[in-house]
Design an enzyme around this catalytic site. Structure first.
Site, PDB file in Angstrom:
ATOM      1  N   HIS A 148       1.768   4.836  -2.977  1.00  0.00           N
ATOM      2  CA  HIS A 148       1.989   5.855  -2.603  1.00  0.00           C
ATOM      3  C   HIS A 148       3.494   6.979  -2.962  1.00  0.00           C
ATOM      4  O   HIS A 148       3.387   7.462  -3.062  1.00  0.00           O
ATOM      5  CB  HIS A 148       1.885   6.099  -1.608  1.00  0.00           C
ATOM      6  CG  HIS A 148       0.560   6.401  -0.226  1.00  0.00           C
ATOM      7  ND1 HIS A 148      -0.675   6.684  -0.975  1.00  0.00           N
ATOM      8  CD2 HIS A 148       0.031   5.964   0.440  1.00  0.00           C
ATOM      9  CE1 HIS A 148      -2.353   7.212  -0.577  1.00  0.00           C
ATOM     10  NE2 HIS A 148      -1.692   5.579   0.085  1.00  0.00           N
TER      11      HIS A 148
ATOM     12  N   GLU B 190      -4.860   7.869  -2.876  1.00  0.00           N
ATOM     13  CA  GLU B 190      -5.243   6.107  -2.446  1.00  0.00           C
ATOM     14  C   GLU B 190      -5.798   5.521  -3.704  1.00  0.00           C
ATOM     15  O   GLU B 190      -5.040   3.929  -3.154  1.00  0.00           O
ATOM     16  CB  GLU B 190      -7.248   6.823  -1.821  1.00  0.00           C
ATOM     17  CG  GLU B 190      -6.799   6.035  -0.682  1.00  0.00           C
ATOM     18  CD  GLU B 190      -6.004   5.708   0.251  1.00  0.00           C
ATOM     19  OE1 GLU B 190      -4.665   6.871   0.713  1.00  0.00           O
ATOM     20  OE2 GLU B 190      -5.315   4.527   1.227  1.00  0.00           O
TER      21      GLU B 190
ATOM     22  N   HIS C 263       0.791  -1.450   0.361  1.00  0.00           N
ATOM     23  CA  HIS C 263      -0.172  -0.275  -0.040  1.00  0.00           C
ATOM     24  C   HIS C 263       0.839   1.559   0.176  1.00  0.00           C
ATOM     25  O   HIS C 263       0.499   2.311  -0.947  1.00  0.00           O
ATOM     26  CB  HIS C 263      -0.938   0.185   1.724  1.00  0.00           C
ATOM     27  CG  HIS C 263      -1.970   0.865   1.644  1.00  0.00           C
ATOM     28  ND1 HIS C 263      -3.520   1.346   1.354  1.00  0.00           N
ATOM     29  CD2 HIS C 263      -1.563   2.295   1.927  1.00  0.00           C
ATOM     30  CE1 HIS C 263      -3.325   2.081   1.657  1.00  0.00           C
ATOM     31  NE2 HIS C 263      -3.068   3.227   1.477  1.00  0.00           N
ATOM     32  N   GLU C 264       1.963   1.613   0.835  1.00  0.00           N
ATOM     33  CA  GLU C 264       2.993   2.248   1.133  1.00  0.00           C
ATOM     34  C   GLU C 264       3.458   2.633  -0.377  1.00  0.00           C
ATOM     35  O   GLU C 264       4.521   3.642  -0.603  1.00  0.00           O
ATOM     36  CB  GLU C 264       3.480   2.769   2.468  1.00  0.00           C
ATOM     37  CG  GLU C 264       2.858   2.962   3.281  1.00  0.00           C
ATOM     38  CD  GLU C 264       1.556   4.072   3.542  1.00  0.00           C
ATOM     39  OE1 GLU C 264       1.648   4.997   2.970  1.00  0.00           O
ATOM     40  OE2 GLU C 264      -0.044   3.651   4.376  1.00  0.00           O
TER      41      GLU C 264
HETATM   42 ZN    ZN Z   1      -2.420   4.892   2.235  1.00  0.00          ZN
END
Ligand code: ZN
Length: 510
Positions: A276, A302, A272-273
């Protein structure tokens, strides 16, 4: 006025200098915050709080001086003479947007809000310890008043939630989101019912064995390096609530966390990170020092994290390649399992009252519940005193569960207690929808992506995202970018059809 060729007026150079100063102060504040949440000893809290507040004050002064507004006014003709997507026109456009939002809110109010946020966060932590919402109720009541006061600074807003929504996702509003989420819920509920009625047994037991934390972290680091996260321009550290922060494209740091009894936490918080992080590392370096050097919105940011975490990170193709690596790291725990077992385990659809533990099918319902409660509070239809009951009723209605404590219910997320009420959650659901719509388009151009993933070639998708999304920064709004790239406005269908296809096969649905 006419601006021939490449010559920019001197006011533009002055503007760039002022914007660079603002961007630099913002980056320094971000470094202080990164340090506070990773390595700072607890004893540093008081001094660090003061240091950050001082910088915040300087930032506010610099970003709201009337001279900046006059400079932006004087550049209107120049802006009109340049193409919409040029750096010059985009810089002026976004700088004006930021300036107008900042001057709309009196600094006296911001100081009052910041002070109350610190108090509410403290009360929230005590309420969690005691598992008692009543401890934080008075502070949250005042937070609602302050949220409405914030909204009052934007008299043109149609809904009291709109100014807060615009802070995160600048080209959408409460009305549009309400309609979108209503449609999304109507599509999700029958799918969830079908999965629950399915006789196909699934279990996540495989992931809940004892996994050495150091080995997990080592695996995650190697995994994201293989995918394309650049460690020469980034690093990964451990924290309590994972986040990503960039101080320019040359230094984009991510954080994760790992649990010894649940392998999912490290794997998926890292992917997830990383999503980003790839976005921030992929910004065009020429945007540096301008307000364009950021993601387009919280929803678009997101979308990049959820794309790698869920669409790729929970796909069969991805683990066809990566599962043998993971097995190599955890022979004792995973040596006898197949990629099929692992794929089923990471896609178990459960019934949890906790948002951050939710699977990708039920996740958006957690968001829609919070979004609707925010609107009801801001509309005066729901009091803070009645919030825990309303929360539990919504969970029973949509997910068929009632949280057994405030801790598992209304106290679980920090957002309302550390920021404000309104605009806090829509970005997560928008991210899921945007990710699916972008991936559908990427597949149309590159149908070989799944086969590439199986072979460990992550660059096809990464480069597509780089040239279509990352490099633009926030030059375009989310909806503009989505239209440009996919040719359509935001849709629910690509997300629903991805889920349908995957879970029909996994749970052998009719
Ligand atoms: Zn996030």
């Amino acid at each position: 006025m006419h601006y021939p060729g490449s010559s920019n007026p001197p006011q533009y150079a002055t503007l760039r200098q002022q914007l660079r100063d603002i961007a630099d102060i913002e980056a320094i504040l971000a470094i202080l915050s990164w340090d506070r949440t990773t390595y700072m000893p607890a004893g540093g809290a008081v001094d660090r709080g003061r240091q950050s507040a001082t910088l915040q004050r300087l930032l506010h002064q610099k970003a709201t001086v009337p001279e900046l507004g006059e400079l932006l006014d004087s550049l209107q003709d120049f802006e009109a003479s340049r193409p919409y997507s040029s750096i010059e026109a985009s810089t002026i456009r976004i700088a004006r947007h930021d300036y107008q939002r900042r001057i709309a809110v009196p600094s006296e109010f911001t100081a009052r809000l910041t002070e109350h946020q610190i108090k509410t966060y403290g009360d929230w932590a005590r309420a969690r310890e005691a598992d008692d919402f009543k401890i934080v109720q008075p502070a949250l009541e005042k937070m609602l008043d302050l949220s409405l006061e914030f909204s009052s600074f934007f008299p043109q807003a149609q809904h009291p939630a709109d100014p807060a929504i615009a802070r995160a996702d600048r080209d959408t509003d409460a009305q549009q989101l309400r309609t979108l989420f209503h449609h999304l819920r109507s599509q999700l509920l029958p799918l969830i019912d079908a999965i629950r009625a399915s006789a196909t047994p699934t279990s996540d037991a495989l992931l809940c064995q004892e996994f050495d934390i150091t080995v997990q972290q080592d695996f995650c680091r190697k995994l994201i390096e293989r995918i394309g996260y650049d460690f020469k321009r980034g690093r990964i550290d451990t924290t309590i609530h994972p986040f990503t922060v960039g101080f320019g494209t040359g230094d984009v740091r991510i954080t994760n966390r790992a649990f010894s009894h649940d392998l999912r936490e490290s794997l998926f918080s890292t992917l997830h990170e990383m999503g980003h992080g790839l976005y921030e590392q992929g910004l065009d370096p020429v945007l540096s020092g301008t307000p364009l050097a950021a993601g387009a919105s919280s929803g678009m940011h997101e979308s990049q994290s959820r794309l790698w975490e869920n669409i790729i990170g929970r796909s069969r193709a991805f683990w066809e390649c990566c599962f043998p690596w993971l097995q190599g790291a955890f022979i004792r725990q995973l040596g006898k399992s197949s990629v099929r077992d692992f794929y089923a385990a990471i896609n178990t659809v459960g019934r949890t009252p906790i948002r951050t533990r939710a699977d990708e099918v039920t996740y958006n319902l957690h968001i829609i519940i919070r979004f609707e409660l925010e609107l009801a509070m801001l509309e005066g239809k729901l009091t803070i005193a009645d919030l825990p009951e309303a929360w539990n009723a919504a969970y029973q209605k949509d997910l068929g569960i009632t949280p057994t404590s405030d801790l598992d219910g209304v106290l679980q997320d920090v957002h309302w207690y550390t920021d404000r009420i309104g605009g806090q959650f829509q970005g997560y659901a928008l991210g899921n929808l945007i990710a699916a719509q972008l991936y559908e388009t990427a597949l149309r151009t590159h149908p070989e992506i799944p086969v590439d993933l199986e072979r460990g070639r992550f660059s096809t998708l990464h480069q597509w995202l780089q040239s279509n999304i990352y490099r633009h920064g926030c030059k375009f709004s989310t909806m503009e970018l989505l239209e440009r790239v996919t040719g359509r406005s935001l849709q629910v269908e690509p997300f629903i059809s991805l889920l349908r296809e995957k879970y029909t096969q996994l749970y052998r649905l009719e």
